[in-house]
Design an enzyme around this catalytic site. Structure first.
Site, PDB file in Angstrom:
ATOM      1  N   LYS A  31       0.768  -1.243  -0.209  1.00 43.53           N
ATOM      2  CA  LYS A  31      -0.011   0.044  -0.123  1.00 43.53           C
ATOM      3  C   LYS A  31       0.843   1.239   0.103  1.00 43.53           C
ATOM      4  O   LYS A  31       1.657   1.565   0.977  1.00 43.53           O
ATOM      5  CB  LYS A  31      -0.860   0.021   1.268  1.00 43.53           C
ATOM      6  CG  LYS A  31      -1.840   1.263   1.306  1.00 43.53           C
ATOM      7  CD  LYS A  31      -2.755   1.003   2.667  1.00 43.53           C
ATOM      8  CE  LYS A  31      -3.596   2.066   2.770  1.00 43.53           C
ATOM      9  NZ  LYS A  31      -4.416   1.997   4.001  1.00 43.53           N
ATOM     10  N   ASP A 129     -13.716   3.065  10.239  1.00 41.47           N
ATOM     11  CA  ASP A 129     -14.012   3.125   8.930  1.00 41.47           C
ATOM     12  C   ASP A 129     -14.429   1.714   8.489  1.00 41.47           C
ATOM     13  O   ASP A 129     -13.849   1.118   7.450  1.00 41.47           O
ATOM     14  CB  ASP A 129     -12.689   3.604   8.079  1.00 41.47           C
ATOM     15  CG  ASP A 129     -13.225   4.062   6.626  1.00 41.47           C
ATOM     16  OD1 ASP A 129     -14.352   4.326   6.364  1.00 41.47           O
ATOM     17  OD2 ASP A 129     -12.299   4.200   5.731  1.00 41.47           O
TER      18      ASP A 129
END
Length: 287
Positions: A31, A129
């Site tokens: 990432k 989230d």
């Protein structure tokens, strides 16, 4: 490691994910975080929070890299990608790919992962989230909670969290994260997001659907609340086992999305509700 970043797996608000491999051939997801994120709070958040975890339903951080403004996180590669691509599709496709039993296993797995974050690891973590995009699936469709860029670490004695501004994704954010008039921000904010996600898994659709022709079906939780028995039969036919699974997921999710945080169960209670007898579950007040 990433073959010059040629194999892109996905892109989100905090960066782009590429497929790569370690020198021993172990597949990984790299990432690369967006460089324009100021002091790199989301990078520090992710490393600090996830490095404290070890659980079958939490994605495993293998390493990280910090080189000037460039920041990368290295995770185990999840061959089945995110839950999102499996649930927002034709209902029959979902059932042929996963089936209600597997969907239920995913629901329970995410609940256990959240229970661990809230209670089980050294430092309590609120994710902020939880949504289908951030639930990754391994080769056996075992769910892994990912993307800790918005997470908050709490001491074991701390139950109320102070936030500057709302954080999360529209459609999953608990009311108290928007406005303190609804109560204090705590791990119950994750419980709300989890409930909204479970309802989307049940429906194979977004909870707010402005394209539907029936105004009563625009907000899916309210439609389910009024039509739970009808929906279970429509979704499962005469499969009694599937009807029970779907009904249990709906009831638990409706408890999770209660407007006031104090009316929502803890994630430990959610796990117990999912693993217990459906006869013990009552329909909650309308959320």
């Amino acid at each position: 490691m990433t073959k010059s970043f040629t194999d892109k797996l996905g892109k989100g608000g905090y960066g782009t994910v590429y497929k790569g491999s370690l020198p021993n051939g172990h597949p990984v997801a790299v990432k690369m975080l967006t460089e324009s994120k100021g002091n790199g709070e989301e990078f520090i958040n992710e490393v600090a929070s996830i490095s404290r975890t070890s659980h079958v339903n939490i994605v495993r951080l293998l390493g990280f890299c910090l080189d000037g403004s460039k920041r990368a996180l290295i995770y185990d590669f999840m061959p089945n990608g995110s839950l999102e691509k499996f649930i927002f599709t034709d209902r029959s496709q979902i059932e042929s790919t996963l089936g209600w039993n597997k969907l239920f296993e995913i629901v329970v797995g995410v609940a256990r992962g959240l229970e661990y974050l809230h209670r089980g690891c050294n430092t309590r973590i609120v994710h902020f989230d939880i949504k289908p995009h951030n639930i990754l699936l391994d080769q056996d469709f075992c769910p892994k909670i990912s993307d800790f860029g918005l997470a908050k670490l709490c001491t074991s004695k701390e139950s109320i969290i102070s936030l500057i501004g709302a954080r999360g994704t529209i459609g999953y954010i608990a009311p108290e994260v928007f406005s303190r008039n609804f109560g204090v921000v705590s791990s119950k904010s994750d419980v709300y997001s989890y409930g909204m996600m479970v309802l989307e898994m049940v429906g194979g659709r977004k909870n707010l659907d402005v394209t539907t022709t029936s105004s009563s079906e625009t907000y899916f939780p309210h439609y389910l609340y009024k039509n739970i028995n009808q929906y279970c039969v429509e979704a499962c036919g005469d499969n009694g086992e599937a009807i029970e699974i779907v009904r249990k997921m709906i009831l638990v999710a409706l408890w999770c999305i209660q407007t006031m945080p104090d009316d929502r169960p803890s994630m430990s209670r959610v796990v117990n509700m999912l693993e217990g007898d459906i006869s013990d579950l009552q329909l909650p007040p309308k959320p």
